[in-house]
Design an enzyme around this catalytic site. Structure first.
Site, PDB file in Angstrom:
ATOM      1  N   LYS A 196       3.454 -48.246 -37.180  1.00 43.97           N
ATOM      2  CA  LYS A 196       3.683 -49.678 -37.338  1.00 43.97           C
ATOM      3  C   LYS A 196       2.856 -50.164 -38.514  1.00 43.97           C
ATOM      4  O   LYS A 196       1.627 -50.021 -38.526  1.00 43.97           O
ATOM      5  CB  LYS A 196       3.273 -50.422 -36.065  1.00 43.97           C
ATOM      6  CG  LYS A 196       3.392 -51.934 -36.211  1.00 43.97           C
ATOM      7  CD  LYS A 196       3.195 -52.650 -34.901  1.00 43.97           C
ATOM      8  CE  LYS A 196       3.248 -54.154 -35.095  1.00 43.97           C
ATOM      9  NZ  LYS A 196       3.136 -54.881 -33.826  1.00 43.97           N
ATOM     10  N   LYS A 254       8.280 -49.072 -37.705  1.00 44.08           N
ATOM     11  CA  LYS A 254       8.476 -50.510 -37.791  1.00 44.08           C
ATOM     12  C   LYS A 254       7.761 -51.039 -39.009  1.00 44.08           C
ATOM     13  O   LYS A 254       6.620 -50.639 -39.230  1.00 44.08           O
ATOM     14  CB  LYS A 254       7.892 -51.141 -36.518  1.00 44.08           C
ATOM     15  CG  LYS A 254       7.954 -52.630 -36.457  1.00 44.08           C
ATOM     16  CD  LYS A 254       7.219 -53.095 -35.237  1.00 44.08           C
ATOM     17  CE  LYS A 254       7.265 -54.609 -35.199  1.00 44.08           C
ATOM     18  NZ  LYS A 254       6.458 -55.143 -34.151  1.00 44.08           N
TER      19      LYS A 254
HETATM   20  C1  PBG Z   1       2.705 -57.764 -31.773  1.00 39.50           C
HETATM   21  C2  PBG Z   1       4.086 -57.523 -32.244  1.00 39.50           C
HETATM   22  C3  PBG Z   1       4.591 -57.970 -33.452  1.00 39.50           C
HETATM   23  C4  PBG Z   1       5.929 -57.618 -33.489  1.00 39.50           C
HETATM   24  C5  PBG Z   1       6.218 -56.933 -32.304  1.00 39.50           C
HETATM   25  N1  PBG Z   1       5.043 -56.877 -31.548  1.00 39.50           N
HETATM   26  C6  PBG Z   1       3.952 -58.773 -34.520  1.00 39.50           C
HETATM   27  C7  PBG Z   1       2.689 -58.341 -35.078  1.00 39.50           C
HETATM   28  O1  PBG Z   1       2.301 -57.170 -35.014  1.00 39.50           O
HETATM   29  O2  PBG Z   1       2.011 -59.210 -35.624  1.00 39.50           O
HETATM   30  C8  PBG Z   1       6.854 -57.960 -34.615  1.00 39.50           C
HETATM   31  C9  PBG Z   1       8.294 -57.976 -34.320  1.00 39.50           C
HETATM   32  C10 PBG Z   1       9.118 -58.698 -35.325  1.00 39.50           C
HETATM   33  O3  PBG Z   1       8.652 -59.187 -36.369  1.00 39.50           O
HETATM   34  O4  PBG Z   1      10.327 -58.781 -35.080  1.00 39.50           O
HETATM   35  N2  PBG Z   1       2.023 -56.779 -31.140  1.00 39.50           N
END
Ligand code: PBG
Length: 330
Positions: A196, A254
C-alpha cells in the site's frame, strides 16, 4: 510473416474479437467497498465521489440486497465514526457494539451468503487521523498492532469472513493470525494490504470518512512513515513476501492504475490470490472528466477495470463494481 500473417483477421468483428479476447470481466471479480454511517434513513452522497454514498444500517441492508441481485457477492466495509468517539487509542474500534460490528451483523442478516470483509485500521477512529497511535510525533508500531489484533477479533466475533488490515504496521498479519488461531477463528481469513503506497489518490476516501491526518503540531502530516514510497518496486515484493509468510490469505496492491507494474511483478513472483484496489481518487478522476464531457465514462470504466485484471488482479476492489456489472449485462 505478411501476407501469411495478417493480425487484423482476428479483429474484424466483435464475434471474433470476443472469441480471442484474453481478459474478460465478471461479477465474480469484484469486491464492493461500502461506507457506513450512524443514524437511520441516511444515504449521503460523498462530495468528491459523485454517485457514491454513505449508508445508515437500514439502507445498507437494501444496498447489499441490490448488490447481491446484481451478482456481487463480496463487500468491504468502512465506517464513518462520530468525532466524539475518536481518540488516540482506537477505543471505539474494539467496541463490540460499534458501528462496524453492527454493520457486519446487518449485512449477514440481510444476505447471509454475502462475503463480508472489514477494514482494519485505526484512522477512522483516530482523533489524529492516523492508522496507529501517535506519540512524540511518531506512529507507534507495536502498540498499534495490539489494537489491530483486538479490532480484528471483534470483527471476527461479529461475523466477518475476512479482515482486511489496511494500516501497514509491521508484524500485524502474524499477530492477527496467531490471535485468530488461539481464539478458534481458524476459518476467518486475512486480506492484507501488503503493498500500500503513500498516495495522493486517497483524498476523496478521507473526505468520505472524515479521516485525514489532522493539522496539529506533533502530528505527522502524512502517512509516509508507514505507507510505501511510490518510487519503490522491489520493496513491494519484500512487503508481500513477509505478509504471505505471516499468514495472509490474500495480498493486495493499492492504488490500482499507477501501480500495475507492481501488480504484474507480484503476480509473477507469488502463488497467492492478489487483490487490487482502484481507489477513491481514481474514481473521482473519471467522474470529474466524464461530468465535463471530456471522457466517455462507461468506456473508460471498463477499460481501466480490464487493465487491472490483465495486469494480474484476481480480485478488484472498486467503487465502479455495480456500474461495471450493469455495463457487462447490457
Ligand atoms: C485507511 C484506508 C485508506 C483507504 C483504505 N483504507 C486511506 C488511507 O490510507 O489514508 C483508501 C481507499 C481509497 O482511497 O479508496 N486505512
Amino acid at each position: 510473416m505478411y501476407p501469411l500473417k495478417r493480425n487484423r483477421r482476428l479483429r474484424q468483428n466483435s464475434a471474433i474479437r470476443n472469441l480471442v479476447r484474453e481478459t474478460t470481466l465478471s461479477p465474480d471479480d469484484f469486491l464492493v467497498p461500502l461506507f457506513v454511517t450512524e443514524g437511520s434513513g441516511k444515504k449521503e452522497e460523498i462530495a468528491s465521489m459523485p454517485g457514491y454514498y454513505r449508508y445508515s444500517l437500514d439502507l445498507l441492508e437494501k444496498e447489499v440486497k441490490a448488490l447481491w441481485a446484481l451478482g456481487l457477492k463480496s463487500v468491504l466495509l468502512f465506517v464513518k465514526v462520530p468525532d466524539n468517539l475518536k481518540d488516540n487509542k482506537g477505543t471505539e474500534a474494539i467496541n463490540p457494539d460499534g458501528l462496524m460490528q453492527r454493520a457486519v451483523k446487518t449485512v449477514k442478516n440481510a444476505v447471509p451468503e454475502m462475503l463480508v470483509m472489514t477494514d482494519v485500521a485505526m484512522d477512522p477512529y483516530s482523533s489524529y487521523g492516523h492508522d496507529g497511535i501517535v506519540e512524540n510525533g511518531k506512529i507507534l508500531n507495536d502498540a498499534s498492532v495490539d489494537v489491530l489484533v483486538e479490532m480484528s477479533l471483534s470483527h471476527a466475533q461479529a461475523g466477518a469472513d475476512f479482515v482486511a488490515p489496511s494500516d501497514m504496521m509491521d508484524g500485524r498479519i502474524l499477530a492477527i493470525r496467531e490471535a485468530f488461531e488461539d481464539d478458534n477463528f481458524t476459518d476467518t481469513g486475512i486480506m492484507s494490504y501488503s503493498a500500500k503506497y503513500a498516495s495522493a489518490f486517497y483524498g476523496p476516501f478521507r473526505e468520505a470518512l472524515d479521516s485525514a491526518p489532522v493539522d496539529l503540531k506533533g502530528v505527522p502530516k502524512d502517512k509516509k512513515s508507514y505507507q510505501m514510497d511510490y518510487g519503490n518496486r522491489i520493496e513491494a515484493l519484500r512487503e508481500t513476501e513477509i505478509d504471505i509468510d505471516e499468514g495472509a490469505d490474500i495480498v493486495m496492491v493499492k492504488p490500482g492504475l499507477c501501480y500495475l507494474d507492481i501488480v504484474r511483478d507480484i503476480k509473477n513472483e507469488f502463488d497467492i490470490p492478489l487483490a487490487v484496489y482502484q481507489v477513491s481518487g481514481e474514481y473521482a478522476m473519471i467522474k470529474a472528466a466524464a461530468e465535463k464531457g471530456w471522457l466517455d465514462h462507461d468506456a473508460v470504466v471498463l477499460e481501466q477495470l480490464t487493465a487491472i485484471k490483465r495486469a494480474g488482479a484476481d480480485i478488484i476492489a472498486s467503487y465502479f463494481a455495480a456500474d461495471a456489472v450493469k455495463l457487462l449485462n447490457r
